[in-house]
Design an enzyme around this catalytic site. Sequence first.
Site, mmCIF file in Angstrom:
data_model
loop_
_atom_site.group_PDB
_atom_site.id
_atom_site.type_symbol
_atom_site.label_atom_id
_atom_site.label_comp_id
_atom_site.label_asym_id
_atom_site.label_seq_id
_atom_site.Cartn_x
_atom_site.Cartn_y
_atom_site.Cartn_z
ATOM 1 N N ARG A 71 12.107 10.571 -0.958
ATOM 2 C CA ARG A 71 13.097 9.531 -1.288
ATOM 3 C C ARG A 71 14.065 10.043 -2.363
ATOM 4 O O ARG A 71 13.645 10.566 -3.378
ATOM 5 C CB ARG A 71 12.379 8.258 -1.754
ATOM 6 N N PHE A 79 15.750 6.657 -19.853
ATOM 7 C CA PHE A 79 15.718 7.704 -20.889
ATOM 8 C C PHE A 79 15.279 9.048 -20.301
ATOM 9 O O PHE A 79 15.826 10.096 -20.652
ATOM 10 C CB PHE A 79 14.770 7.303 -22.031
ATOM 11 N N LEU A 80 14.280 9.006 -19.426
ATOM 12 C CA LEU A 80 13.809 10.267 -18.827
ATOM 13 C C LEU A 80 14.918 10.900 -17.995
ATOM 14 O O LEU A 80 15.208 12.094 -18.119
ATOM 15 C CB LEU A 80 12.579 10.003 -17.956
ATOM 16 N N ALA A 129 0.840 -1.205 0.000
ATOM 17 C CA ALA A 129 0.000 0.000 0.000
ATOM 18 C C ALA A 129 0.869 1.246 0.000
ATOM 19 O O ALA A 129 0.630 2.194 0.746
ATOM 20 C CB ALA A 129 -0.928 -0.012 1.215
ATOM 21 N N ASN A 183 8.020 -3.013 -2.263
ATOM 22 C CA ASN A 183 9.201 -2.266 -2.713
ATOM 23 C C ASN A 183 10.354 -3.171 -3.134
ATOM 24 O O ASN A 183 10.493 -4.290 -2.658
ATOM 25 C CB ASN A 183 9.647 -1.226 -1.684
ATOM 26 N N THR A 184 11.148 -2.649 -4.050
ATOM 27 C CA THR A 184 12.299 -3.388 -4.572
ATOM 28 C C THR A 184 13.509 -2.464 -4.479
ATOM 29 O O THR A 184 13.983 -1.955 -5.482
ATOM 30 C CB THR A 184 12.071 -3.777 -6.044
ATOM 31 N N PRO A 185 13.978 -2.206 -3.259
ATOM 32 C CA PRO A 185 15.064 -1.235 -3.104
ATOM 33 C C PRO A 185 16.375 -1.744 -3.690
ATOM 34 O O PRO A 185 16.480 -2.920 -4.059
ATOM 35 C CB PRO A 185 15.191 -1.099 -1.587
ATOM 36 N N CYS A 233 12.571 6.154 -8.080
ATOM 37 C CA CYS A 233 12.753 5.274 -9.246
ATOM 38 C C CYS A 233 13.996 5.516 -10.076
ATOM 39 O O CYS A 233 14.693 4.564 -10.434
ATOM 40 C CB CYS A 233 11.539 5.395 -10.161
HETATM 41 C C1 UDX Z 1 7.726 1.428 -5.415
HETATM 42 C C2 UDX Z 1 7.419 0.476 -6.540
HETATM 43 O O1 UDX Z 1 6.454 -0.492 -6.265
HETATM 44 C C3 UDX Z 1 8.592 -0.075 -7.017
HETATM 45 O O2 UDX Z 1 8.420 -0.347 -8.387
HETATM 46 C C4 UDX Z 1 9.680 0.845 -6.946
HETATM 47 O O3 UDX Z 1 10.693 0.056 -7.436
HETATM 48 C C5 UDX Z 1 9.980 1.378 -5.544
HETATM 49 O O4 UDX Z 1 8.956 1.273 -4.769
HETATM 50 P P1 UDX Z 1 6.285 2.323 -3.687
HETATM 51 O O5 UDX Z 1 4.851 2.043 -3.671
HETATM 52 O O6 UDX Z 1 6.757 3.676 -4.096
HETATM 53 O O7 UDX Z 1 6.870 1.195 -4.515
HETATM 54 O O8 UDX Z 1 7.076 1.871 -2.375
HETATM 55 P P2 UDX Z 1 6.633 1.976 -0.914
HETATM 56 O O9 UDX Z 1 5.906 3.254 -0.723
HETATM 57 O O10 UDX Z 1 7.837 1.629 -0.119
HETATM 58 O O11 UDX Z 1 5.543 0.804 -0.781
HETATM 59 C C6 UDX Z 1 5.775 -0.546 -0.696
HETATM 60 C C7 UDX Z 1 4.836 -1.132 0.362
HETATM 61 O O12 UDX Z 1 4.929 -2.550 0.345
HETATM 62 C C8 UDX Z 1 5.161 -0.678 1.785
HETATM 63 O O13 UDX Z 1 4.036 -0.054 2.345
HETATM 64 C C9 UDX Z 1 5.524 -1.976 2.496
HETATM 65 O O14 UDX Z 1 5.116 -2.004 3.850
HETATM 66 C C10 UDX Z 1 4.789 -3.005 1.658
HETATM 67 N N1 UDX Z 1 5.332 -4.359 1.784
HETATM 68 C C11 UDX Z 1 6.655 -4.576 1.605
HETATM 69 C C12 UDX Z 1 4.489 -5.420 2.080
HETATM 70 O O15 UDX Z 1 3.291 -5.230 2.271
HETATM 71 N N2 UDX Z 1 5.006 -6.684 2.166
HETATM 72 C C13 UDX Z 1 6.334 -6.932 2.023
HETATM 73 O O16 UDX Z 1 6.768 -8.082 2.134
HETATM 74 C C14 UDX Z 1 7.190 -5.836 1.723
HETATM 75 C C1 UDX Z 2 9.170 8.929 -12.605
HETATM 76 C C2 UDX Z 2 8.624 8.729 -14.030
HETATM 77 O O1 UDX Z 2 8.315 9.999 -14.606
HETATM 78 C C3 UDX Z 2 7.402 7.836 -14.004
HETATM 79 O O2 UDX Z 2 6.974 7.561 -15.330
HETATM 80 C C4 UDX Z 2 7.742 6.540 -13.294
HETATM 81 O O3 UDX Z 2 6.593 5.728 -13.180
HETATM 82 C C5 UDX Z 2 8.314 6.803 -11.923
HETATM 83 O O4 UDX Z 2 9.439 7.673 -12.014
HETATM 84 P P1 UDX Z 2 8.534 10.465 -10.545
HETATM 85 O O5 UDX Z 2 9.853 10.031 -9.999
HETATM 86 O O6 UDX Z 2 7.332 10.358 -9.690
HETATM 87 O O7 UDX Z 2 8.206 9.641 -11.869
HETATM 88 O O8 UDX Z 2 8.645 12.000 -11.003
HETATM 89 P P2 UDX Z 2 9.217 12.783 -12.274
HETATM 90 O O9 UDX Z 2 8.236 13.832 -12.631
HETATM 91 O O10 UDX Z 2 9.648 11.883 -13.346
HETATM 92 O O11 UDX Z 2 10.478 13.545 -11.663
HETATM 93 C C6 UDX Z 2 11.639 12.851 -11.254
HETATM 94 C C7 UDX Z 2 12.709 13.842 -10.853
HETATM 95 O O12 UDX Z 2 13.215 14.528 -11.981
HETATM 96 C C8 UDX Z 2 12.238 14.938 -9.888
HETATM 97 O O13 UDX Z 2 13.227 15.150 -8.902
HETATM 98 C C9 UDX Z 2 12.072 16.146 -10.773
HETATM 99 O O14 UDX Z 2 12.213 17.351 -10.075
HETATM 100 C C10 UDX Z 2 13.195 15.933 -11.770
HETATM 101 N N1 UDX Z 2 12.984 16.598 -13.067
HETATM 102 C C11 UDX Z 2 11.941 16.236 -13.866
HETATM 103 C C12 UDX Z 2 13.900 17.570 -13.496
HETATM 104 O O15 UDX Z 2 14.868 17.891 -12.790
HETATM 105 N N2 UDX Z 2 13.716 18.151 -14.719
HETATM 106 C C13 UDX Z 2 12.683 17.805 -15.536
HETATM 107 O O16 UDX Z 2 12.597 18.377 -16.649
HETATM 108 C C14 UDX Z 2 11.764 16.828 -15.096
#
Ligand code: UDX
Ligand code: UDX
Length: 458
Positions: free
Chosen positions: A342, A222-223, A9, A87-89, A272
């Site tokens: 993060r 790429f982004l 969640a 999560n996949t840290p 990410c």
């Molecule tokens: C993201 C994306 O899913 C992943 O692709 C990306 O690589 C990094 O993390 P995000 O939703 O942003 O996930 O991470 P986080 O907010 O840490 O949520 C993961 C949740 O999974 C946590 O709330 C954690 O408590 C839960 N978790 C983890 C479980 O319920 N079971 C487990 O065994 C491990």
């Molecule tokens: C990113 C991808 O955009 C999304 O598709 C993927 O699913 C998860 O990772 P997110 O990390 O939530 O999303 O935000 P994003 O808007 O991509 O920004 C990432 C970082 O790049 C931020 O720190 C932002 O400030 C920075 N950024 C973005 C720049 O410095 N310049 C830009 O032009 C755009």
Amino acid sequence: MTNILCIGAGYVGGSTIPIVASHCPQHRFVIVDINEARIAAWQSDKLPIYEPGLDEIVFKTRGKNLFFSTDVDKHIAEAGIIFVSVNTPTKMFGQGAGKAADLQYWEKTARQILENSTTSKIVVEKSTLPVRTGEAMERILNSNSKGLHFDVLSNPEFLAEGTAVRDMENPDRILIGGRETESGQKAVETLVELYATWVPRERIITTNLWSSELSKLVANAFLAQRISSINSISALCEKTEADVNEVAHAIGLDNRIGKYFLRSGVGFGGSCFKKDILHLVYLCEHYGLPEVAAYWEQVVTMNEYQEMRFVSKMVSAMFNTIAGKRIALFGAAFKANTNDTRESPALEVCRALLEEHAEVVITDPHAMENARYDLGELAKRITFEPDPYAAANGAHAIALVTEWSQFAQLDFEKIHAAMVKPAFIFDGRNLLDHNKLYEVGFNVYPIGKPALTHLHAQ
Ligand code: UDX
Ligand code: UDX
């Protein structure tokens, strides 16, 4: 009706599944997590993540066809489709430490699914995973002697934080990868049907499992590469009196380049980009492609350079010492409109300022709690001040590191009056009106443009 479960969640599970639920009232959705406090927050009035527009959707669906729970086993047993967004840290130990993905939560989850299943299921990888993780998952899941069959699909999430609702309501594309077997294709079609409730069919693309897994890493790489590319140019602009915003605008008008993701700043953050590029680097090294690995690793190196360059600029502009100087950090979130810190460049800058023995005050409209948590022990040396005016009061410098639009609305004349002179402002996001700040009396240091300073004349 299908019981659809999401394990995890966090930002991904918590912001996507409620939107799917709002479009598919015929299905029942449950989001589970091992973190009790997180689930309690999802069940309360104050959701654990700040994401514009999400509250409304959760409040509308919660208790109707969307439920939150910590009873993972029970809901696995009931589900027909399971999204996994744990999560996949980055792995911090053993082989691949510092680069590879730590898959322990994923594997544990796969085994838990197997243990609690009495019916065959579709298991969807929603987390970003290294290529071929799906295969490992299939092996674990289908190693059962219960006669159950599991179809593993990859359905990476492309939404960006801060615009998650908009991205999910109107996605550029939905990507679904599956096996080319009859049962794999049937599973793909089931997921396509789910999304087709609100997403036009032509935007739902299907590929094999590996292409889908790899596309997610490559999209993020790429982004991030675009940001590192323009940030590298910002360093050159500062030496040559070119203006990085003008350069970005000029090149972005070429359709082949495009205008997005060319905003130069203090560096990219978020959960990410760095993690996924390092996964990609590790994969390339693993498959014996050191040149390809080195190429992508440079994107991360450039980002670290940009963050540190910002701090070096502060130190050198402020007469080569910031020890004991009060510095107001405007922003803690890794970008605007999220409470997520993060990998935030703001916190990297903060750590470097503390190394220089500066006195740091952080202000951020939504991310102070997470910043405090992420900074750990260091937080004790920092003042957290919700009011930006109070944060800047008595400061030698402001470092703007998150592009919250509220910062642009502040009365900088009032702020300048309450600061130590000469007052400095380092705009790490090129958010502010630099000429106006200069007229107010600030020494202004933007990114990728000449500084506007009153100091030469003195
Ligand atoms: C993201 C994306 O899913 C992943 O692709 C990306 O690589 C990094 O993390 P995000 O939703 O942003 O996930 O991470 P986080 O907010 O840490 O949520 C993961 C949740 O999974 C946590 O709330 C954690 O408590 C839960 N978790 C983890 C479980 O319920 N079971 C487990 O065994 C491990
Ligand atoms: C990113 C991808 O955009 C999304 O598709 C993927 O699913 C998860 O990772 P997110 O990390 O939530 O999303 O935000 P994003 O808007 O991509 O920004 C990432 C970082 O790049 C931020 O720190 C932002 O400030 C920075 N950024 C973005 C720049 O410095 N310049 C830009 O032009 C755009």
